[in-house]
Design an enzyme around this catalytic site. Structure first.
Site, PDB file in Angstrom:
ATOM      1  N   ARG A  52       5.723  -2.255   3.643  1.00  0.00           N
ATOM      2  CA  ARG A  52       5.349  -0.929   3.103  1.00  0.00           C
ATOM      3  C   ARG A  52       4.625  -0.097   4.167  1.00  0.00           C
ATOM      4  O   ARG A  52       4.821   1.116   4.239  1.00  0.00           O
ATOM      5  CB  ARG A  52       4.476  -1.085   1.858  1.00  0.00           C
ATOM      6  CG  ARG A  52       4.177   0.262   1.188  1.00  0.00           C
ATOM      7  CD  ARG A  52       3.435   0.114  -0.113  1.00  0.00           C
ATOM      8  NE  ARG A  52       2.129  -0.486   0.075  1.00  0.00           N
ATOM      9  CZ  ARG A  52       1.317  -0.847  -0.919  1.00  0.00           C
ATOM     10  NH1 ARG A  52       1.698  -0.677  -2.179  1.00  0.00           N
ATOM     11  NH2 ARG A  52       0.143  -1.383  -0.664  1.00  0.00           N
ATOM     12  N   ARG A 100      -7.373  19.585  18.190  1.00  0.00           N
ATOM     13  CA  ARG A 100      -7.026  19.944  16.815  1.00  0.00           C
ATOM     14  C   ARG A 100      -5.941  21.005  16.757  1.00  0.00           C
ATOM     15  O   ARG A 100      -6.108  22.113  17.263  1.00  0.00           O
ATOM     16  CB  ARG A 100      -8.267  20.433  16.059  1.00  0.00           C
ATOM     17  CG  ARG A 100      -8.007  20.648  14.572  1.00  0.00           C
ATOM     18  CD  ARG A 100      -9.268  20.980  13.802  1.00  0.00           C
ATOM     19  NE  ARG A 100      -8.970  21.107  12.383  1.00  0.00           N
ATOM     20  CZ  ARG A 100      -8.473  22.216  11.828  1.00  0.00           C
ATOM     21  NH1 ARG A 100      -8.247  23.280  12.558  1.00  0.00           N
ATOM     22  NH2 ARG A 100      -8.198  22.234  10.525  1.00  0.00           N
ATOM     23  N   HIS A 102      -2.510  21.618  13.812  1.00  0.00           N
ATOM     24  CA  HIS A 102      -1.881  20.976  12.652  1.00  0.00           C
ATOM     25  C   HIS A 102      -0.583  20.241  12.996  1.00  0.00           C
ATOM     26  O   HIS A 102      -0.342  19.155  12.501  1.00  0.00           O
ATOM     27  CB  HIS A 102      -1.606  22.012  11.559  1.00  0.00           C
ATOM     28  CG  HIS A 102      -2.853  22.473  10.859  1.00  0.00           C
ATOM     29  ND1 HIS A 102      -3.826  23.200  11.490  1.00  0.00           N
ATOM     30  CD2 HIS A 102      -3.279  22.298   9.589  1.00  0.00           C
ATOM     31  CE1 HIS A 102      -4.807  23.471  10.639  1.00  0.00           C
ATOM     32  NE2 HIS A 102      -4.504  22.924   9.474  1.00  0.00           N
ATOM     33  N   LYS A 149       1.586   5.535   1.412  1.00  0.00           N
ATOM     34  CA  LYS A 149       0.192   5.076   1.315  1.00  0.00           C
ATOM     35  C   LYS A 149      -0.633   5.746   2.409  1.00  0.00           C
ATOM     36  O   LYS A 149      -0.966   5.151   3.438  1.00  0.00           O
ATOM     37  CB  LYS A 149       0.123   3.545   1.405  1.00  0.00           C
ATOM     38  CG  LYS A 149      -1.194   3.006   0.847  1.00  0.00           C
ATOM     39  CD  LYS A 149      -1.080   1.565   0.461  1.00  0.00           C
ATOM     40  CE  LYS A 149      -2.384   0.949   0.024  1.00  0.00           C
ATOM     41  NZ  LYS A 149      -2.969   1.545  -1.178  1.00  0.00           N
ATOM     42  N   GLU A 182       0.014   6.702 -12.596  1.00  0.00           N
ATOM     43  CA  GLU A 182      -0.629   5.447 -12.174  1.00  0.00           C
ATOM     44  C   GLU A 182      -2.125   5.677 -12.094  1.00  0.00           C
ATOM     45  O   GLU A 182      -2.613   6.771 -12.350  1.00  0.00           O
ATOM     46  CB  GLU A 182      -0.075   4.980 -10.825  1.00  0.00           C
ATOM     47  CG  GLU A 182      -0.350   5.952  -9.697  1.00  0.00           C
ATOM     48  CD  GLU A 182       0.205   5.493  -8.351  1.00  0.00           C
ATOM     49  OE1 GLU A 182       0.355   4.280  -8.129  1.00  0.00           O
ATOM     50  OE2 GLU A 182       0.472   6.374  -7.514  1.00  0.00           O
TER      51      GLU A 182
HETATM   52  N1  PDD Z   1      -4.790   0.636  -3.773  1.00  0.00           N
HETATM   53  N2  PDD Z   1      -1.467   2.858  -6.847  1.00  0.00           N
HETATM   54  C1  PDD Z   1      -2.343   3.397  -5.975  1.00  0.00           C
HETATM   55  C2  PDD Z   1      -2.552   4.872  -5.977  1.00  0.00           C
HETATM   56  C3  PDD Z   1      -3.042   2.573  -5.073  1.00  0.00           C
HETATM   57  O1  PDD Z   1      -3.901   3.105  -4.200  1.00  0.00           O
HETATM   58  C4  PDD Z   1      -2.829   1.162  -5.120  1.00  0.00           C
HETATM   59  C5  PDD Z   1      -3.518   0.238  -4.173  1.00  0.00           C
HETATM   60  C6  PDD Z   1      -1.920   0.653  -6.059  1.00  0.00           C
HETATM   61  C7  PDD Z   1      -1.595  -0.813  -6.145  1.00  0.00           C
HETATM   62  O2  PDD Z   1      -0.813  -1.204  -5.052  1.00  0.00           O
HETATM   63  P1  PDD Z   1      -0.892  -2.686  -4.452  1.00  0.00           P
HETATM   64  O3  PDD Z   1      -0.505  -3.604  -5.546  1.00  0.00           O
HETATM   65  O4  PDD Z   1       0.071  -2.650  -3.339  1.00  0.00           O
HETATM   66  O5  PDD Z   1      -2.312  -2.933  -3.988  1.00  0.00           O
HETATM   67  C8  PDD Z   1      -1.245   1.530  -6.888  1.00  0.00           C
HETATM   68  C9  PDD Z   1      -5.490  -0.110  -2.746  1.00  0.00           C
HETATM   69  C10 PDD Z   1      -5.866  -1.490  -3.185  1.00  0.00           C
HETATM   70  C11 PDD Z   1      -6.654   0.716  -2.238  1.00  0.00           C
HETATM   71  O6  PDD Z   1      -6.434   1.909  -2.054  1.00  0.00           O
HETATM   72  O7  PDD Z   1      -7.733   0.181  -2.015  1.00  0.00           O
END
Ligand code: PDD
Length: 283
Positions: A52, A100, A102, A149, A182
């Site tokens: 990921r 800096r 963007h 992420k 979520e």
């Molecule tokens: N967070 N959704 C969001 C928005 C998240 O930030 C996370 C994880 C999850 C769960 O994903 P996973 O099972 O891969 O940890 C779902 C991490 C733990 C954090 O930001 O600390």
């Protein structure tokens, strides 16, 4: 024991660990990250977390600062140097340090890499699992690429703070049509009034949770009826069970949503069974 952080090629005392003021992670949140659980000193679900991370980098056209083997080594070494047996390892990659502006920096800009590790006793989560958690619901306020992420987490930060002020563990974001997307840092699940386990299908609107993916094979094993189908707040409040998943914490049951009792008001059998099965398959 003093903590150690890895910053751009060096292991340094945590208290003195820093990146430059013009690091793009600091100025633009132009960075991605991963959180990987640690149990018995071992990384949990390392492969999918690294896959990921690569995907997040690719989506943002960001370079990897280290090759695969070297990055794995740094993660392990940071865990080892901090003597973490139970806890987590955090990896962050930014587009690097540059004047800096963007738009992307010059192509030869070196991406920044920070790795930290921290002890969190598993017993803390076990206590929460026994008691069950409270969740609040809030309107979705995040950007359109929640599948990446990225460290751009301001909406998540504000939501989590609101949860904390309401004495809840988590805030569930709700889209314009009333469906839960979520949690601020966790994936959201219910066992609906008909006994069907449900969660939202993957899209740009949610993070493809690693724990989410890892528990799916357990459903058949445990005889759980599962449908990837979004659910509304009303369905969640009328559900038999609700729970959340994330790295480090695994599966944790929810017992109230917006102060309303879910099911019997105590942790349900599906969440508790999945929690047990998830950790036992990671031993
Ligand atoms: N967070 N959704 C969001 C928005 C998240 O930030 C996370 C994880 C999850 C769960 O994903 P996973 O099972 O891969 O940890 C779902 C991490 C733990 C954090 O930001 O600390």
């Amino acid at each position: 024991m003093s903590r150690i952080a890895y910053v751009n090629g060096r292991y340094v005392p945590h208290a003195a660990a820093h990146v430059h003021v013009e690091d793009r992670g600091f100025q633009f949140a132009d960075a991605v990250y991963e959180v990987c659980g640690v149990r018995d000193g071992r990384l949990i679900d390392e492969e999918p977390h690294l896959a990921r991370l690569d995907r997040s980098l690719r989506e943002l056209k960001m370079k990897r600062p280290l090759g695969d083997a070297a990055l794995r080594h740094v993660m392990r070494e940071t865990v080892r140097r901090n003597r973490v047996r139970e806890g987590l390892v955090y990896v962050q990659i930014s587009r690097g340090q540059a004047r800096r502006d963007h738009a992307f920096p010059p192509p030869d800009t070196r991406p920044s890499l920070v790795v930290t590790a921290r002890t969190i006793p598993a017993a803390r989560y076990d206590a929460w699992a026994a008691k069950g958690l409270a969740v609040i619901t809030l309107p979705e306020t995040r950007w359109a690429r929640c599948d990446i992420k990225s460290t751009a987490l301001l909406a998540n930060v504000l939501a989590k703070q609101q949860a904390r002020e309401a004495r809840a563990f988590e805030a569930w974001f709700v889209d314009r049509d009333g469906f839960v997307t979520e949690g601020a840092s966790t994936s959201a699940w219910i066992v609906d009034a008909e006994g069907v386990l449900r969660n939202r299908p993957l899209s740009h609107e949610i993070l493809p949770g690693i724990t989410r993916g890892e528990i799916v094979p357990l459903f058949r094993q445990l005889g759980i009826d599962y449908q990837e189908r979004p659910f509304t707040v009303a369905e969640a409040k009328g559900a038999r069970e609700a729970f959340l998943t994330a790295a480090t914490i695994g599966v944790l049951p929810i017992v109230t949503i917006d102060g309303q009792k879910i099911g019997s008001g105590s942790p349900g059998p599906v969440a508790s069974g999945l929690r047990k099965a998830y950790w036992s398959t990671r031993e």
